[in-house]
Design an enzyme around this catalytic site. Structure first.
Site, PDB file in Angstrom:
ATOM      1  N   ASP A 174       0.916  -1.023   0.068  1.00 33.10           N
ATOM      2  CA  ASP A 174      -0.220  -0.026  -0.143  1.00 33.10           C
ATOM      3  C   ASP A 174       0.896   1.332   0.000  1.00 33.10           C
ATOM      4  OD1 ASP A 174      -0.820  -0.143   3.879  1.00 33.10           O
ATOM      5  OD2 ASP A 174       0.966   0.005   2.403  1.00 33.10           O
ATOM      6  N   GLU A 211      28.975   6.722   4.317  1.00 29.84           N
ATOM      7  CA  GLU A 211      29.340   5.568   3.492  1.00 29.84           C
ATOM      8  C   GLU A 211      29.276   5.781   1.909  1.00 29.84           C
ATOM      9  OE1 GLU A 211      29.443   3.841   7.155  1.00 29.84           O
ATOM     10  OE2 GLU A 211      30.425   3.318   5.292  1.00 29.84           O
ATOM     11  N   HIS A 222      40.397   4.854  11.764  1.00 32.02           N
ATOM     12  CA  HIS A 222      39.088   5.427  12.710  1.00 32.02           C
ATOM     13  C   HIS A 222      39.764   6.193  13.635  1.00 32.02           C
ATOM     14  CE1 HIS A 222      36.981   2.158  10.522  1.00 32.02           C
ATOM     15  NE2 HIS A 222      36.116   3.061  10.396  1.00 32.02           N
TER      16      HIS A 222
HETATM   17  C1  S7B Z   1      29.877   1.953  12.199  1.00 35.16           C
HETATM   18  C2  S7B Z   1      31.240   1.630  11.568  1.00 35.16           C
HETATM   19  C3  S7B Z   1      31.727   0.698  11.860  1.00 35.16           C
HETATM   20  C4  S7B Z   1      32.792   0.019  10.821  1.00 35.16           C
HETATM   21  C5  S7B Z   1      33.412   0.875   9.886  1.00 35.16           C
HETATM   22  C6  S7B Z   1      32.580   2.181   9.495  1.00 35.16           C
HETATM   23  C7  S7B Z   1      32.890   2.982   8.374  1.00 35.16           C
HETATM   24  O1  S7B Z   1      31.970   3.036   7.567  1.00 35.16           O
HETATM   25  O2  S7B Z   1      33.971   3.335   8.564  1.00 35.16           O
HETATM   26  C8  S7B Z   1      31.489   2.508  10.501  1.00 35.16           C
HETATM   27  O3  S7B Z   1      30.512   3.722  10.004  1.00 35.16           O
HETATM   28  C9  S7B Z   1      31.022   4.982  10.408  1.00 35.16           C
HETATM   29  O4  S7B Z   1      32.259   5.017  10.966  1.00 35.16           O
HETATM   30  C10 S7B Z   1      30.026   5.814  10.222  1.00 35.16           C
HETATM   31  C11 S7B Z   1      30.368   7.413  10.411  1.00 35.16           C
HETATM   32  C12 S7B Z   1      29.577   6.647  11.556  1.00 35.16           C
HETATM   33 ZN    ZN Z   2      34.335   4.872   7.013  1.00 38.93          ZN
END
Ligand code: S7B
Ligand code: ZN
Ligand code: CA
Length: 308
Positions: free
Chosen positions: A61, A142, A231
């Site tokens: 729907d 992403e 990271h």
């Molecule tokens: C949650 C997560 C875990 C591992 C890699 C990534 C990654 O995409 O590097 C990730 O996403 C992020 O860092 C998003 C920005 C918050």
């Molecule tokens: Zn990333």
């Protein structure tokens, strides 16, 4: 009969109402936006990457109750529009490539990533994360990984990898466009804790990440070492970007243009922090002139984190 455009409505992960483009065919609606070439699928909690993209999401729907799917689809549209309107880039490849998103990947999966062909979102375990497509800065992060891959293609390790992460954080937050919003993943991270985030660009140390070269973390280039700390060392270029925006009075849009131009015109797969400094200075020079306040600000922004 042919498929026709329709407008779906539904609630996102956080219960917010939104509407989005769907496709109607033979009485069924599909999560497909053919104006932007977006398709949203479900993995139905399988963790088998060989089954990706999974099943194109459908509904009878056109009122959608799957929050993870609603957000993956609507936020991908916002990210598509940002790249098109701000940089005149048509999708991540500049050539209208289909943006495919799969939600409900795995079980309690605290992850979101670009696998080289599409986006994949876990549902989170409910305490560390809620479904990860529920944050625009995450979806922007992403899809920016895909843009990076199709431009500088920064190798995902050591300083080039930290730059890959940083450019994804920068664009993710520019797209989310929050007032003093330099946090990453705040909307989907630790639902029982308010005010925290996965990372902070303005105060990396608050999450244990460096904000200066003196604190660069020489981690091993292994999975356990996060490929040389991609990271965490991203905190240094992230802080440089925040310095640039907050000291120069530049608009967020123009700051994004400098960073985008550096990424797509000057940086390459093995660029390190010093190369990124030079690329952003060159980009600011191209856009604002060699004696501009922007060039002075970006030079000082990197110096303040110990680069240059
Ligand atoms: C949650 C997560 C875990 C591992 C890699 C990534 C990654 O995409 O590097 C990730 O996403 C992020 O860092 C998003 C920005 C918050
Ligand atoms: Zn990333
Ligand atoms: Ca944010």
């Amino acid at each position: 009969n042919k498929a026709t455009h329709a407008t779906g409505t539904g609630k996102g992960v956080l219960g917010d109402n939104k509407s989005f483009n769907t496709l109607s065919s033979s009485g069924t609606y599909y999560l497909q936006d053919s104006t932007r070439n977006l398709k949203t699928y479900t993995a139905r909690n399988s963790a088998n990457e060989n089954l990706l993209p999974g099943t194109l999401l459908s509904d009878s729907d056109n009122y959608w109750t799957d929050g993870a799917a609603v957000d993956a689809h609507t936020y991908a549209a916002e990210v598509y529009d940002y790249y098109k309107t701000k940089f005149n880039r048509n999708s991540f490849d500049g050539n209208g490539a289909a943006i495919k998103s799969t939600v409900h990947f795995g079980r309690n999966f605290n992850n979101a990533y670009w696998n080289g062909a599409q986006m994949i979102y876990g549902d989170g375990d409910g305490s560390t994360f809620v479904p990860l497509s529920g944050a625009l800065d995450v979806v922007g992060h992403e899809i920016t990984h895909a843009v990076i891959e199709r431009s500088a293609n920064l190798v995902y390790e050591n300083q080039s990898g930290a730059l890959n992460e940083s450019f994804a954080d920068v664009l993710g937050n520019l797209i989310e466009d929050r007032d003093n919003g330099w946090l990453l993943g705040e909307d989907i991270y630790t639902p029982s804790v308010s005010g925290d985030a996965l990372r902070s660009m303005s105060n990396p140390e608050s999450q244990g990440d460096p904000a200066h070269m003196d604190d660069y973390k020489n981690l091993p280039n292994t999975r356990e070492g996060d490929w040389g700390g991609v990271h965490t060392n991203s905190g240094i270029p992230n802080k440089a970007f925040v310095n640039f925006v907050e000291t120069s009075g530049i608009t967020r849009d123009n700051a994004g243009k400098v960073w985008y131009r550096a990424l797509t015109s000057y940086m390459t797969s093995r660029s390190d922090f010093d190369d990124a400094r030079n690329a952003t200075i060159q980009a600011a020079t191209d856009l604002f002139g060699s004696s501009s306040t922007e060039v002075t600000a970006v030079t000082n922004a990197w110096a303040a984190v110990g680069v240059g």
